[in-house]
Structures are given as structure tokens and as C-alpha cells.
Enzyme design. Structure first.
Site, mmCIF file in Angstrom:
data_model
loop_
_atom_site.group_PDB
_atom_site.id
_atom_site.type_symbol
_atom_site.label_atom_id
_atom_site.label_comp_id
_atom_site.label_asym_id
_atom_site.label_seq_id
_atom_site.Cartn_x
_atom_site.Cartn_y
_atom_site.Cartn_z
ATOM 1 N N GLU A 194 -2.497 7.656 -4.553
ATOM 2 C CA GLU A 194 -2.840 7.052 -5.849
ATOM 3 C C GLU A 194 -4.304 7.209 -6.235
ATOM 4 O OE1 GLU A 194 -1.772 2.912 -4.960
ATOM 5 O OE2 GLU A 194 -3.901 2.407 -5.024
ATOM 6 N N ARG A 236 0.869 -1.178 0.000
ATOM 7 C CA ARG A 236 0.000 0.000 0.000
ATOM 8 C C ARG A 236 0.902 1.223 0.000
ATOM 9 N NH1 ARG A 236 -3.461 -2.862 -1.372
ATOM 10 N NH2 ARG A 236 -5.498 -3.279 -0.431
ATOM 11 N N HIS A 292 -1.188 0.085 -9.461
ATOM 12 C CA HIS A 292 -1.859 -0.878 -8.574
ATOM 13 C C HIS A 292 -2.431 -2.051 -9.385
ATOM 14 C CE1 HIS A 292 -3.693 -1.018 -4.311
ATOM 15 N NE2 HIS A 292 -3.678 -2.243 -4.812
#
Ligand code: NAD
Length: 349
Positions: free
Chosen positions: A273, A244, A305
């Protein structure tokens, strides 16, 4: 028999496709009806939830206390929040509990997908694949500037040895690397069997040629890799983060990369993000200077991601999410590994 309506936020064509297949294979067509929305759940899109029994969200949807409160003000039909992810750091569990909303997740859909992506990032970064690809496309066959290092014999530091971290350990041991690990709950049995070594965070940072993060984002792990941690890292080490974004202080990483200390960094996640990832901003000027700076560096690779994105993972995400919803609406208890509850309140001393 009533049909339960679930709105799926931040959904892409691949989600829609796998959800439809999974719904059919689990025989849930007459129990669940999905509405797929490309937009993320945010304070601006809460109106969309009106009249739905469930929301289904992904990692960059906002399920904060404010969002849940707003949903409750506008609609009281909501009963369940189904996460298409393992991580739940984006959900206010306390607020969900206050309104008696169940929260369920997909705890494990493919640790291999994420571990393999982290290794792909490392291999690309180390061997300069991101430069070589564009060079040969332009018929530039020169090799200057593409020198990497052998991973064989190097020390890889794994932070977090759960499902994904353990898959990564297996891969790195297969490469002939020495693996150091740090976890708040070390699995000494696995370490003995496989041949990796638990150590302190400080020693891992000092000794590792590669540091790769597989720990969850919690209050206690926010900016785990900050300026001080980066200073402890070995000169010319590489940093990989597929966990993360909030685990790494991105501004401190930019400064560290500017100083030339690290060989490079590869990130599948970035702390801010949700403003950008999963969408096409190719026609716009980027406002996030830290992300723009990271992307601009020759020794940095950023993917948006996508570590989870394999066919197997998507199938598992869809099937587990739908099974969670079917169990809930059928009045069955949720699988205990899949239900997420607010941590118990500590009584004041
Ligand atoms: P997991 O729960 O199986 O393992 C996490 C491990 O981290 C556990 O062993 C835990 O003890 C350890 N840990 C907790 N706090 C720690 C700390 N302070 N320092 C070191 N270790 C600590 O989780 P997992 O399935 O392996 O997933 C790991 C993370 O990967 C998830 O939390 C999620 O954030 C991330 N993830 C990313 C993607 C992606 O597409 N990029 C996909 C899935 C998961």
C-alpha cells in the site's frame, strides 16, 4: 529555553490542525516546533531530516535500517522517532537502538474507530452498498445482484483479540453472531464473560462465515492468510482485513476470489500500500496489477488505510505524540506503554 524541532512526515491538513490544537492544549508551544511535510519519509527524502531533533512518522513512512543509517550519515541531531501509530513493523528498532534513538508510539488511540470501520466494510460488502450507492445515483432502482445474508446467527472468526479485536467482538455479539476467536494469548476470562469461544486457527477458518483480522504484522504473522489458509475457509465466507496488508497474501486472495470460492473481501490495508495509499493517483495508470485486480472485482471493497480516521482518534494521536515528545525533551522517562524497544538479543546457544 530551547525549542526542539520535529519534522512531521506524510502529514495531511487534518494532522496539522489536530497537532496545533493539541500543542496548545498541552502548553508545549514554547518547547516544540513542528514542520509539516506532505512527503513520506523514504530513502529519497532523508535529506529533509537535517537539523531536526525529532521525526514524526506514520504507517507508510519508511524507517528501515538504510533510512536510519542515511539520516545518521547526514545529520547527527536526531534523537527521537515519534510514531503516530500503534504498529511499529515499519521501523528498524535495532538500528534505532544502535544510534541511541528513542522510539515512541501511540499504543491505543481509538480501538472503536478501527473495529467500527471493519464492521462498516463487512456490512457494505455483504449488502452490496458499494453497488447500491452508484445505482441510485444513476436513478437505477433495481435490486438484482444486491442480495446479502443475515449476519444474525452467522459465525464470525476474530483473529487477534487485543484492543481492536475485543471491540469488534462486542459489536458482533450485539448483532447476534456466534464469535470464534484465535489469539496466541487467549483471554479466557473475557471469553467466558462475554460468550465467545477460543479455538484453533484451522477451526476458525473452517467454521467462520466471516473472518476478520486484528493481529499485528510480525515475522510470525506475515501472510497468515495465504493460499492454504484461504483453501481452509468456508465456501462463500467473507474476509475482512483492517490490520496490516502483510497479513494477507494478496496474490493468493486474488486467485481465491477469481475461483469464486469466497463471497467477497474487504480490505483497508494492502501489502504494497505504501506506493499508493494516502495519495491521489486518479490521473495515472495503476502499475500494481494485484491492487488493480482487487479493486476491479465486484465483490471486493478497498479503502486506503482509513480505519483509524475519526476525530477522536486524531485528537488522541496528536495528544499522545506531543506528550511523548514533551516527556522526552523534558528529560522525563517515556511512558512504558508508549516506548518501543528492540527485542532483547537472544544469546547464541
Ligand atoms: P493489540 O496489541 O491490542 O492486539 C493484538 C492482538 O493480536 C493481541 O491480543 C496479540 O496477542 C494478538 N496476536 C499476536 N500475534 C498473533 C497471532 N499470530 N495470531 C493471532 N493473534 C495474535 O493491538 P490492537 O490495538 O488491537 O491493533 C491490532 C492491529 O490493528 C495493529 O497491530 C495494527 O496493525 C492494526 N491497526 C490498523 C489501523 C488502521 O487504520 N487500519 C489502525 C490501528 C491499528
Amino acid at each position: 529555553m530551547s525549542i526542539h524541532k520535529v519534522i512531521v512526515f506524510d502529514s495531511k491538513l487534518y494532522d496539522e490542525k489536530t497537532f496545533k490544537l493539541a500543542l496548545k492544549s498541552l502548553g508545549g508551544q514554547d518547547k516544540l516546533r513542528f514542520t509539516f511535510l506532505e512527503s513520506k519519509l523514504t530513502e529519497e527524502t532523508v535529506d529533509e531530516v537535517q537539523g531536526y531533533d525529532g521525526i514524526c512518522v506514520f504507517v507508510n513512512d519508511v524507517v528501515s535500517a538504510n533510512v536510519i543509517e542515511e539520516i545518521q550519515k547526514k545529520s547527527n541531531t536526531l534523537k527521537i522517532i515519534a510514531l503516530r501509530s500503534a504498529g511499529f513493523n515499519h521501523v528498524s528498532l535495532e538500528t534505532a537502538e544502535k544510534y541511541n534513538l528513542k522510539v515512541c508510539r501511540v499504543p491505543r488511540y481509538s480501538p472503536y474507530a478501527v473495529a467500527e470501520h471493519s464492521v462498516a466494510l463487512l456490512l457494505s460488502l455483504n449488502r452490496n452498498m458499494h453497488h447500491a450507492f452508484f445505482r441510485t445515483k444513476q436513478h437505477n432502482f433495481s435490486l438484482d445482484g444486491l442480495v446479502g445474508v443475515d449476519l444474525f446467527g452467522k459465525t464470525v472468526g476474530i483473529i487477534g483479540t487485543g484492543g481492536i479485536g475485543m471491540c469488534a467482538i462486542n459489536i458482533f455479539l450485539g448483532f447476534g453472531c456466534k464469535v470464534l476467536a484465535y489469539d496466541v494469548f487467549p483471554n479466557e476470562k473475557a471469553a467466558k464473560e462475554k460468550g465467545y469461544i477460543y479455538t484453533t486457527m484451522d477451526e476458525l477458518l473452517r467454521e467462520s462465515d466471516v473472518v476478520s483480522i486484528y493481529a499485528p504484522l510480525l515475522d510470525s504473522t506475515y501472510h497468515l492468510i495465504n493460499k492454504e489458509a484461504l483453501e481452509k475457509m468456508k465456501p462463500h465466507a467473507m474476509l475482512i482485513n483492517t490490520s496490516r496488508g502483510g497479513l494477507v497474501d494478496a496474490k493468493a486472495l486474488v486467485d481465491c476470489l477469481k475461483s469464486g470460492k469466497l463471497r467477497g473481501a474487504a480490505l483497508d490495508v494492502y501489502e504494497n500500500e505504501k506506493e499508493y495509499f494516502f495519495n491521489d493517483y486518479s490521473q495515472q495508470v495503476m502499475e500494481d496489477d494485484t491492487l488493480a485486480r482487487l479493486i476491479s472485482m465486484p465483490n471486493t471493497i478497498v479503502t486506503s488505510h482509513q480505519a483509524f480516521l475519526t476525530e477522536e482518534a486524531l485528537k488522541n494521536i496528536a495528544e499522545t505524540t506531543i506528550q511523548n515528545l514533551l516527556d522526552f525533551f523534558d528529560g522525563k522517562p517515556l511512558n512504558e506503554n508508549n516506548e518501543v524497544k528492540a527485542p532483547p538479543k537472544v544469546a547464541p546457544k
